[in-house]
Design a protein around this motif. Structure first.
Motif, PDB file in Angstrom:
ATOM      1  N   ALA A 160      -2.884   3.621   0.540  1.00  0.00           N
ATOM      2  CA  ALA A 160      -2.438   3.416  -0.836  1.00  0.00           C
ATOM      3  C   ALA A 160      -2.341   1.929  -1.168  1.00  0.00           C
ATOM      4  O   ALA A 160      -2.628   1.510  -2.299  1.00  0.00           O
ATOM      5  N   ALA A 161      -1.940   1.131  -0.191  1.00  0.00           N
ATOM      6  CA  ALA A 161      -1.837  -0.307  -0.425  1.00  0.00           C
ATOM      7  C   ALA A 161      -3.197  -0.921  -0.744  1.00  0.00           C
ATOM      8  O   ALA A 161      -3.300  -1.849  -1.560  1.00  0.00           O
ATOM      9  N   ALA A 162      -4.251  -0.410  -0.123  1.00  0.00           N
ATOM     10  CA  ALA A 162      -5.603  -0.894  -0.409  1.00  0.00           C
ATOM     11  C   ALA A 162      -6.010  -0.510  -1.829  1.00  0.00           C
ATOM     12  O   ALA A 162      -6.615  -1.312  -2.556  1.00  0.00           O
ATOM     13  N   HIS A 163      -5.692   0.730  -2.221  1.00  0.00           N
ATOM     14  CA  HIS A 163      -5.987   1.155  -3.596  1.00  0.00           C
ATOM     15  C   HIS A 163      -5.284   0.262  -4.607  1.00  0.00           C
ATOM     16  O   HIS A 163      -5.882  -0.175  -5.598  1.00  0.00           O
ATOM     17  N   ALA A 164      -3.997   0.029  -4.385  1.00  0.00           N
ATOM     18  CA  ALA A 164      -3.216  -0.794  -5.315  1.00  0.00           C
ATOM     19  C   ALA A 164      -3.795  -2.208  -5.404  1.00  0.00           C
ATOM     20  O   ALA A 164      -3.890  -2.794  -6.497  1.00  0.00           O
ATOM     21  N   PHE A 165      -4.191  -2.747  -4.262  1.00  0.00           N
ATOM     22  CA  PHE A 165      -4.784  -4.085  -4.228  1.00  0.00           C
ATOM     23  C   PHE A 165      -6.072  -4.141  -5.039  1.00  0.00           C
ATOM     24  O   PHE A 165      -6.274  -5.051  -5.864  1.00  0.00           O
ATOM     25  N   MET A 166      -6.951  -3.162  -4.820  1.00  0.00           N
ATOM     26  CA  MET A 166      -8.239  -3.166  -5.520  1.00  0.00           C
ATOM     27  C   MET A 166      -8.075  -2.955  -7.021  1.00  0.00           C
ATOM     28  O   MET A 166      -8.772  -3.582  -7.830  1.00  0.00           O
ATOM     29  N   ALA A 167      -7.158  -2.071  -7.409  1.00  0.00           N
ATOM     30  CA  ALA A 167      -6.929  -1.817  -8.828  1.00  0.00           C
ATOM     31  C   ALA A 167      -6.389  -3.060  -9.532  1.00  0.00           C
ATOM     32  O   ALA A 167      -6.834  -3.418 -10.631  1.00  0.00           O
ATOM     33  N   LYS A 168      -5.437  -3.726  -8.900  1.00  0.00           N
ATOM     34  CA  LYS A 168      -4.858  -4.937  -9.484  1.00  0.00           C
ATOM     35  C   LYS A 168      -5.900  -6.043  -9.580  1.00  0.00           C
ATOM     36  O   LYS A 168      -5.998  -6.755 -10.600  1.00  0.00           O
TER      37      LYS A 168
END
Length: 270
Positions: A226-234
């Motif tokens: 989830a942290a990778a998803h949040a990073f990419m989205a931001k």
């Protein structure tokens, strides 16, 4: 009386044709405008899945009047897979919304490059790599992925590479924990392998820097943290990011309404 009949008898054939065309022209002209109001949605599945993973999303989009294409993804390599998807996009007249799941995110990112009709990118529990980044590198950058230990022994290929599968016994918990066990078993048996080279192939473009993007992912994703998803989205300055609490990696199967709704938002934004 005869003169009256001759002057006001049934109109000539030429007059009738002209009249019919005059009435028909607005109707004929209206159809393309109505159809072009909605972009075509192109869905690209990821590793260990196939196009049927989009079925529930497709039904919802069809109900809203969208034309949907579930593009084939060979899962052989980012460049070659993106080339195939790009050919599909080039064949479409009018705007396109490109949607990718998992590794399919890397593919749509590459396929969108140089395509003027791609108006939006939607990443569904997907990778949105920058130039030089690979799916494997992005996933390993943050803690939380347990994909490695869940993989079956690699299947050697004639070209020296390997095909990767998730072990059938581990598939439900690893890939689709919020999907009924009976459905997950069918998915495990029918899973499509991805090459190790594809997951480690670096991206050569990042169109999310110029094309509007939308993101959706689950907090219980064990393939991509989830942290990778949040990073990419931001990083991509996502227009809207939907985080689904407790959802697995296959949010398009377990939460199709949420995924379809986000795709509609992206389509409306075009």
């Amino acid at each position: 009386m005869k003169l009256f009949v001759k002057r006001f008898a049934i109109p000539s054939a030429a007059w009738l044709v002209a009249g019919v065309l005059a009435l028909a022209m607005p109707l004929v002209g209206a159809a393309p405008n109505k159809q072009s109001a909605k972009p075509t949605i192109v869905l690209v599945h990821g590793a260990f899945a196939d196009s049927s993973s989009w079925n529930s999303v497709i039904r919802r989009l069809h109900d809203k009047g969208y034309t949907v294409i579930a593009a084939a993804n060979a899962l052989r390599g980012v460049k070659s897979d993106a080339s195939a998807v790009a050919s599909v996009v080039k064949s479409i007249q009018g705007p396109v919304v490109l949607v990718g799941h998992s590794y399919g995110g890397s593919v749509i990112s590459q396929a969108a490059t140089g395509q003027d009709n791609v108006k939006a990118l939607v990443y569904v529990a997907a990778f949105a790599p920058d130039v030089g980044e690979s799916a494997a590198e992005l996933s390993g950058r943050f803690p939380g992925s347990s994909l490695g230990p869940a993989l079956a022994p690699p299947v050697p290929l004639a070209d020296g590479g390997s095909d990767l599968y998730i072990e059938e016994a581990k598939f439900h918990a690893q890939f689709a924990a919020d999907v009924p066990a009976a459905d997950a078993l069918l998915m495990a048996v029918g899973q499509r392998p991805v090459t190790d080279a594809a997951l480690n192939e670096a991206s050569t473009s990042a169109p999310w820097k110029t094309i509007p993007s939308w993101f959706v992912y689950g907090t219980a994703d064990l393939n991509i943290p989830a942290a990778a998803h949040a990073f990419m989205a931001k990083r991509a300055q996502s227009r809207k990011t939907v985080t689904i609490k407790g959802a697995s990696h296959v949010v398009m199967i377990s939460h199709p309404a949420d995924v379809a709704a986000l795709i509609e938002l992206a389509a409306d934004g075009t």
